[in-house]
Scaffold this active site. Structure first.
Site, PDB file in Angstrom:
ATOM      1  NE  ARG A 151      -9.663  -5.618   4.889  1.00 46.51           N
ATOM      2  CZ  ARG A 151      -8.546  -4.921   4.764  1.00 46.51           C
ATOM      3  NH1 ARG A 151      -8.287  -4.248   3.667  1.00 46.51           N
ATOM      4  NH2 ARG A 151      -7.660  -4.882   5.744  1.00 46.51           N
ATOM      5  CB  VAL A 152     -13.436  -0.823   3.713  1.00 44.67           C
ATOM      6  CG1 VAL A 152     -12.658   0.482   3.738  1.00 44.67           C
ATOM      7  CG2 VAL A 152     -14.380  -0.854   2.513  1.00 44.67           C
ATOM      8  N   GLY A 153     -10.268  -1.617   4.548  1.00 45.72           N
ATOM      9  CA  GLY A 153      -9.247  -1.544   5.595  1.00 45.72           C
ATOM     10  C   GLY A 153      -9.054  -0.126   6.093  1.00 45.72           C
ATOM     11  CG  ASP A 154      -5.141   0.897   7.352  1.00 49.81           C
ATOM     12  OD1 ASP A 154      -5.224  -0.117   6.618  1.00 49.81           O
ATOM     13  OD2 ASP A 154      -4.120   1.602   7.415  1.00 49.81           O
ATOM     14  N   GLY A 165      -4.847  -3.776   8.109  1.00 54.18           N
ATOM     15  CA  GLY A 165      -5.748  -2.642   8.206  1.00 54.18           C
ATOM     16  C   GLY A 165      -6.738  -2.714   9.346  1.00 54.18           C
ATOM     17  CB  THR A 218      -0.822   0.026   1.311  1.00 53.60           C
ATOM     18  OG1 THR A 218      -1.775  -1.001   1.255  1.00 53.60           O
ATOM     19  CG2 THR A 218      -1.515   1.362   1.533  1.00 53.60           C
ATOM     20  CB  THR A 260       1.257   0.652   5.036  1.00 64.53           C
ATOM     21  OG1 THR A 260       1.185  -0.515   4.206  1.00 64.53           O
ATOM     22  CG2 THR A 260       2.681   0.797   5.539  1.00 64.53           C
ATOM     23  N   GLY A 261      -0.149  -1.851   6.410  1.00 64.73           N
ATOM     24  CA  GLY A 261      -0.087  -3.128   7.101  1.00 64.73           C
ATOM     25  C   GLY A 261      -1.494  -3.647   7.382  1.00 64.73           C
TER      26      GLY A 261
END
Ligand code: ASP
Length: 297
Positions: A186-189, A212, A159, A209-210
Site C-alpha cells: 500500500r502506498v499513501g499520499d 492518505g 508523518t 498528512t493524515g
C-alpha cells in the site's frame, strides 16, 4: 528570509531542530529540509516515520518519501521501500540523479544500495511488540492506534511533511511509514507529487498528512497550490481543500486529513477535516507552534 513549516507536535520539534541547525551550517533550504526529515526518520520514538515506525500487516516497514523544488518543479520519490535509511535522501537522489520521479519497492532499495546506502534493520523491539499485539488482535491494535490519537498520547499520524521558502524559492518534502498495519505494498499520499507535497515558485507550496487515500483522491497539495495561484491566502487555500474534502469524501470525517500551505509572502496556514493538529513554524530563528481544529463547514 527563510520560513519552514513542519507537521505534528512530537516529530515537529525533532525535525525543526535538525533543519534549523543545518540551515545555519549550509544556508541551503533543501539540505535543511533533508536533515530535518532524516533526524525524524532516525528517532525510534517516532512511530510513523523511519526507524521504529509501525509496520505493515506482514510486520515489515515500508517507507515512502518525496521531495519537490518549486523553482524547476523537479521532484523525486520512493515508495514501499524496505530497510533503507534515510528514505528522504533516496528520494532526493532519485530527483537529482535520474530522469524519473519515483522508484518503488525492492527496486528503490536496489537503487539506494547502488548509491551507497547501507541496508539495515529498522525494526525495533518496540515495533516487534506492537506487531505481536496486532497478530493477537488486529482490530484492537488498530483501534488502539485511533484511540491513542484521540487522546493525543501517541499519535500514529505523525508523518513529517515539511515546507520551506527561502528568497522566493520553495521546497516541499515528506517522509512516512504510512498507515499502520497496512496491506503490504500500500502506498499513501506522502510520496505522490500533487497529493502529499507540491511546490511551485509561481504560487507557493503545500503538503498533507493524515488519511492518505482521501488526500490522494483530493489531490490535496496540488489543489491548495492552485488556490494560492488564484490569489487565496495560505489559510484560505487550505480551508477550501478541507471543506471540499468534507463535502465530497465522508471517510475524512472520521480520520483527520490535514493540508498545510505556504505562500509567496511567507504566509502560512493549515486546515483539517476532523480532529486536532499542530504545525511548527520557524522563521529566521523564531519557532512557534500553532494549534488547529476541524475546519468550519
Ligand atoms: N498520509 C500518510 C499515509 O497515508 C499517513 C499520515 O500522514 O499519517 O501514508
Amino acid at each position: 528570509m527563510t520560513t519552514m513549516l513542519t507537521t505534528w507536535k512530537e516529530p515537529g520539534h525533532v525535525t525543526m531542530g535538525a533543519a534549523s541547525t543545518k540551515l545555519a551550517q549550509t544556508g541551503s533550504l533543501l539540505d535543511a529540509i533533508e536533515a530535518g526529515l532524516t533526524a525524524a526518520e532516525d528517532d525510534p520514538e517516532l512511530i510513523a516515520i523511519g526507524r521504529g515506525s509501525l509496520p505493515n500487516s506482514d510486520g515489515e516497514l515500508e517507507l515512502d518519501a518525496s521531495v519537490m523544488r518549486g523553482d524547476n518543479l523537479d521532484a523525486g520519490a520512493v515508495c514501499a521501500m524496505r530497510g533503507i535509511f534515510p528514505a528522504i535522501s533516496v528520494a532526493r537522489k532519485v530527483m537529482e540523479t535520474t530522469p524519473h520521479v519515483m522508484l518503488a519497492g525492492d527496486q528503490a532499495r536496489r537503487f539506494a544500495i547502488q548509491h551507497g546506502f547501507v541496508p539495515e534493520n529498522l525494526v525495533t523491539e518496540e515495533v516487534c511488540r506492537r506487531y505481536r499485539e496486532y497478530l493477537v488482535s488486529p482490530e484492537r491494535a488498530k483501534a488502539y492506534v485511533h484511540t491513542a490519537q484521540d487522546n493525543r498520547q501517541d499519535p500514529p499520524h505523525d508523518t513529517v511533511t515539511m515546507l520551506g521558502l527561502q528568497d522566493g524559492k520553495f521546497v516541499a518534502a515528506s517522509s512516512t511509514s504510512g498507515m499502520p498495519f497496512k496491506i503490504p505494498g500500500r502506498v499513501g499520499d506522502s510520496p505522490i507529487v500533487g497529493a502529499g507535497i507540491y511546490a511551485d515558485d509561481e504560487a507557493g507550496a503545500a503538503g498533507a498528512t493524515g488519511l492518505g487515500e482521501e488526500l490522494w483522491k483530493a489531490c490535496a497539495s496540488f489543489r491548495a497550490v492552485q488556490n494560492l495561484a488564484r490569489g487565496m491566502s495560505a489559510q484560505e487555500a487550505c480551508d477550501e481543500v478541507a471543506r471540499h474534502m468534507r463535502r465530497r469524501q465522508t471517510k475524512c470525517h472520521e480520520i483527520p486529513c490535514v493540508v498545510l500551505a505556504l505562500d509567496k509572502n511567507g504566509g502560512f496556514g493549515a486546515a483539517l477535516t476532523t480532529g486536532e493538529f499542530d504545525l511548527w513554524v520557524w522563521r529566521d530563528g523564531d519557532l512557534e507552534c500553532h494549534h488547529y481544529t476541524q475546519v468550519q463547514d
